[in-house]
Design a protein around this motif. Structure first.
Motif, short mmCIF file in Angstrom:
data_model
loop_
_atom_site.label_atom_id
_atom_site.label_comp_id
_atom_site.label_asym_id
_atom_site.label_seq_id
_atom_site.Cartn_x
_atom_site.Cartn_y
_atom_site.Cartn_z
N ILE A 1 0.87 -1.19 0.00
CA ILE A 1 0.00 0.00 0.00
C ILE A 1 0.90 1.23 0.00
O ILE A 1 1.68 1.45 0.92
CB ILE A 1 -0.94 0.03 1.22
CG1 ILE A 1 -1.78 -1.24 1.29
CG2 ILE A 1 -1.85 1.26 1.15
CD1 ILE A 1 -2.68 -1.32 2.50
N ILE B 1 -9.84 0.65 1.47
CA ILE B 1 -8.80 -0.37 1.59
C ILE B 1 -9.42 -1.74 1.82
O ILE B 1 -9.04 -2.74 1.20
CB ILE B 1 -7.81 -0.01 2.71
CG1 ILE B 1 -7.08 1.31 2.38
CG2 ILE B 1 -6.81 -1.13 2.93
CD1 ILE B 1 -6.20 1.82 3.50
N ALA C 1 -10.96 -3.12 -1.40
CA ALA C 1 -9.96 -3.53 -2.38
C ALA C 1 -9.35 -4.89 -2.01
O ALA C 1 -9.08 -5.71 -2.89
CB ALA C 1 -8.88 -2.47 -2.50
N ALA D 1 -6.93 -7.30 -4.47
CA ALA D 1 -5.79 -6.53 -4.96
C ALA D 1 -4.57 -6.77 -4.08
O ALA D 1 -4.69 -7.05 -2.88
CB ALA D 1 -6.12 -5.04 -4.99
N ASN E 1 -1.76 -4.52 -4.72
CA ASN E 1 -1.00 -3.27 -4.88
C ASN E 1 -1.99 -2.12 -4.87
O ASN E 1 -2.81 -1.98 -5.78
CB ASN E 1 -0.21 -3.29 -6.20
CG ASN E 1 0.80 -2.16 -6.24
OD1 ASN E 1 0.74 -1.21 -5.45
ND2 ASN E 1 1.74 -2.23 -7.17
N LEU E 2 -1.95 -1.29 -3.81
CA LEU E 2 -2.90 -0.20 -3.64
C LEU E 2 -2.14 1.13 -3.60
O LEU E 2 -1.03 1.20 -3.09
CB LEU E 2 -3.70 -0.36 -2.34
CG LEU E 2 -4.32 -1.74 -2.06
CD1 LEU E 2 -5.04 -1.73 -0.74
CD2 LEU E 2 -5.25 -2.16 -3.18
N GLU F 1 -6.44 3.84 -6.03
CA GLU F 1 -6.34 2.93 -7.16
C GLU F 1 -5.90 1.56 -6.65
O GLU F 1 -5.11 1.47 -5.71
CB GLU F 1 -5.35 3.44 -8.20
CG GLU F 1 -5.74 4.78 -8.81
CD GLU F 1 -4.71 5.26 -9.82
OE1 GLU F 1 -3.79 4.48 -10.13
OE2 GLU F 1 -4.84 6.40 -10.30
N ASP F 2 -6.41 0.51 -7.30
CA ASP F 2 -5.96 -0.84 -6.98
C ASP F 2 -5.80 -1.64 -8.27
O ASP F 2 -6.31 -1.26 -9.32
CB ASP F 2 -6.93 -1.54 -6.02
CG ASP F 2 -8.29 -1.83 -6.65
OD1 ASP F 2 -8.32 -2.57 -7.66
OD2 ASP F 2 -9.31 -1.33 -6.15
N ASN F 3 -5.05 -2.73 -8.19
CA ASN F 3 -4.83 -3.58 -9.35
C ASN F 3 -5.65 -4.85 -9.26
O ASN F 3 -5.24 -5.91 -9.74
CB ASN F 3 -3.34 -3.92 -9.49
CG ASN F 3 -2.84 -4.77 -8.32
OD1 ASN F 3 -3.49 -4.84 -7.27
ND2 ASN F 3 -1.71 -5.42 -8.49
N GLY F 4 -6.84 -4.75 -8.64
CA GLY F 4 -7.68 -5.91 -8.42
C GLY F 4 -8.42 -6.37 -9.67
O GLY F 4 -8.11 -5.99 -10.79
N GLY G 1 -8.51 -3.45 -12.79
CA GLY G 1 -8.43 -2.68 -11.56
C GLY G 1 -9.51 -1.61 -11.45
O GLY G 1 -10.39 -1.49 -12.30
#
Length: 667
Positions: free
Chosen positions: A557, A584, A587, A593, A595-596, A612-615, A654
């Motif tokens: 994070i 958070i 996500a 995810a 990576n936040l 933003e997240d890579n979920g 994401g």
């Protein structure tokens, strides 16, 4: 050429000025080279410049990519004053095609920020800022404004660069403006200056190709077919090595214009067919519709009035080329002409009325005469049919027919008087209805505002009650159950010291370990319910502590805080903390995810949050069904802080959430 070219020039200059990009003709190589640069370890200045070039490249094709490169470039440029000024220019480029007010504001700020620098690059961007600012305001200020800015600001600033190709670009734009105002000789003169400079400085450039095509326009409208042909061939030679260039639709449009000028209508239609296919493929909607108007012009010159009118009707139905009042006026006028050519005087009268209403020039003598002429033809056609029927029955009834006509005239005048009276009554009634509707709308707005304030009060009470209950439960858990568990642990630990016989009892040690885990879990629950860090150290420290609390192996994070003040009311800080906590949690729990990125910044009484997240992301079309992801809870807290938020997400790509909040709420 017909008067319809006034319409064509207006929309064509708009398209060319807005669509022209400083991108080499070999676009694939250009794009690949920029992306390859970003993959290397380079200085922030180079990274910022490369991202900015990609902003301009994607501004028409993919606004999401353009925005992403703008944000990345702005971050890389934050420590450089010149690059930060340049970021404002490319912000205008990002908004160029879909938000003229924001683009106008960004270009104006960019020019002011760049005025502190005297490098060639700075002068070039200042000239571009001036011209683009004028272009964004052309609908409001008119062609006199953009002409003044081009002559007095853009060209003098461009000359300071010492680069002939930069000056040539604005000569071409000035030529287009002059052409639009029928000053063909002046337009040709400036365009020839641009071509002369570019043929020496950049003989195979995109700018030179655009100058050639501008020359085709000028000479076609000025009936200089041979000159237009030579320039068209030169533009084609530049484009030929790049068969997939996005500039081919514009080339075919000019080719069709040239063929129309020299009366080669079959070739013009062939060029139009090619251009329509490519414009649709490249999603060039404005030019796509312009090809249909070009086809209309060919048909009306061929006197195929039925086909010509149908194209105009399709253009009106589609709507792209009738968005501006000036263009609507021209299309309505042409529809009236085509209907008149076809002998459909009723339809011609209808379109001429729409033309009159749109242009607000119904009082001009010429328009009055035309309307009266069409109306007379329409009524005379019906009267003639009746008269012929009466004559066929009995030619001896002429005197009776005259008396009948006189009676009809008197009756018509009476009907006309009654009609005027009815119109007056209807107008009065309509005005009263409008006033009543407006009062009702005002009442509903007041009622809606009262309901909104009441809902905010209820939401505030619920949120405050929820926080008080959290605090009470956390305190009971920590002071009550937590103390009891700690006491039990201490007692058991003391037991192992006093009774040596059970010191090695594995079950006892396992129970003590379970008590340790229980105390830790109880403290975690109490921490989530009442953030002590927030109460002791403030919002910025609490948010950083929250991010660190959630981090573990496999979960990163990144948090960035800018200008967060310490004087924010505690209930506001607590709500902001809960919003970030919810983001958070969602996500991690729902988006899976690892990576936040969290960015929080404050500007006076406004807080901006970007998350933003890579979920796994989700389909925006089904966002209303995502209540289980905590969106409803977010909406309530954001509404309480008089804020707003936007969610951007696609499956597998994401999620990005932008939130804007007020740090001082109305009671």
């Amino acid at each position: 050429m017909t008067k319809t070219f006034l319409f064509l020039i207006c929309i064509l200059v708009s398209f060319k000025s807005a669509g022209q990009q400083q991108v080499p003709l070999n676009e694939k190589h250009y794009l690949d080279s920029l992306q390859h640069v970003l993959q290397k370890k380079i200085a922030d200045s180079s990274r910022a410049t490369t991202n900015f070039l990609l902003v301009e490249y994607w501004k028409f094709k993919d606004t999401l990519k353009s925005k992403a490169y703008l944000e990345a470039g702005t971050v890389a440029a934050k420590n450089d004053r010149y690059l930060s000024a340049l970021a404002l220019f490319y912000k205008g480029q990002y908004y160029f095609n879909w938000n003229k007010p924001k683009a106008s504001e960004a270009f104006k700020k960019a020019e002011e920020a760049l005025s502190y620098f005297s490098t060639k690059k700075a002068f070039a961007k200042r000239a571009a800022s001036w011209y683009n600012y004028a272009l964004m305001n052309i609908d409001k200020m008119g062609y006199a404004f953009i002409t003044k800015v081009t002559l007095e600001k853009a060209i003098p600033t461009a000359e300071k660069t010492g680069d002939p190709s930069v000056v040539a670009y604005y000569y071409t734009q000035l030529a287009t403006i002059l052409m639009n105002n029928y000053q063909f000789s002046k337009a040709a003169s400036y365009n020839e200056k641009a071509i002369a400079l570019l043929e020496k400085k950049a003989p195979r450039s995109t700018d030179l190709m655009f100058s050639y095509l501008t020359g085709v326009n000028i000479n076609s409208y000025d009936n200089q077919g041979e000159k237009a042909r030579k320039l068209l061939e030169k533009a084609q030679r530049i484009l030929k090595p790049y068969p997939s260039s996005l500039n081919y639709p514009l080339y075919y449009y000019n080719e069709a214009l040239y063929y129309s000028t020299v009366k080669s209508f079959d070739k013009a239609l062939n060029s139009i067919d090619k251009g329509v296919t490519l414009a649709k493929k490249y999603n060039q909607q404005q030019l796509y519709q312009q090809f249909f108007f070009r086809r209309y012009d060919v048909y009306q010159q061929q006197k195929k009035y039925g086909k010509a009118r149908q194209i105009l009707l399709d253009i009106v139905k589609e709507g792209t080329l009738t968005a501006k009042i000036n263009d609507r006026v021209t299309i309505y006028s042409e529809l009236a002409k085509m209907s008149e050519k076809l002998g459909d005087y009723k339809e011609a009268y209808h379109w001429l009325n729409k033309y009159s209403q749109a242009s607000d020039s119904i009082s001009s003598d010429q328009t009055k005469v035309k309307i009266n002429e069409l109306e007379t033809r329409y009524r005379s056609a019906k009267s003639l049919q009746k008269i012929q029927a009466l004559q066929s029955e009995n030619r001896q009834a002429q005197l009776g027919a005259r008396n009948d006509n006189l009676y009809k005239l008197i009756l018509g005048m009476g009907c006309l008087f009654l009609l005027l009276l009815l119109v007056f009554v209807l107008f009065s009634a309509r005005s009263r209805r409008k006033l009543a509707r407006q009062r009702e709308i005002n009442y509903r707005q007041q009622l809606s505002e009262m309901e909104r304030k009441q809902q905010l009060k209820i939401a505030k009470a619920m949120l405050e009650g929820e926080e008080l209950e959290r605090e009470r439960v956390a305190r009971d858990l920590h002071d009550g159950l937590g103390g009891m568990l700690s006491g039990v642990k201490i007692g058991l630990s003391g037991l192992t010291d006093t009774q040596r016989g059970i010191t090695d009892d594995k079950d006892l040690h396992r129970i003590i370990g379970q008590l340790d885990s229980s105390v830790t879990e109880l403290r975690r629950i109490a921490r989530n319910m009442v953030p002590e860090t927030l109460l002791k150290f403030g919002l910025e420290t609490a948010l950083k502590d929250l991010c660190e609390f959630y981090m573990r192996d496999g979960l990163l994070i990144t948090s960035e805080m800018f200008g967060i003040k310490k004087d924010i009311a505690m209930n506001v800080q607590l709500n902001i903390y809960r919003i970030v906590q919810e983001l958070i949690s969602n996500a991690i729990k729902h988006a899976h995810a690892n990576n936040l990125i969290l960015q929080c910044s404050q500007n006076e009484n406004t807080m901006f949050i970007t998350f933003e997240d890579n979920g796994i992301g989700f389909d925006m079309a089904s966002i209303s069904d995502k209540k289980g992801m905590g969106l409803e809870n977010l909406k309530n807290r954001i509404a309480f802080l008089q804020g707003k938020f936007e969610v951007h997400s696609m499956p597998g790509e994401g999620t990005s959430i932008d939130i804007e909040l007020k740090t001082s709420t109305d009671e």
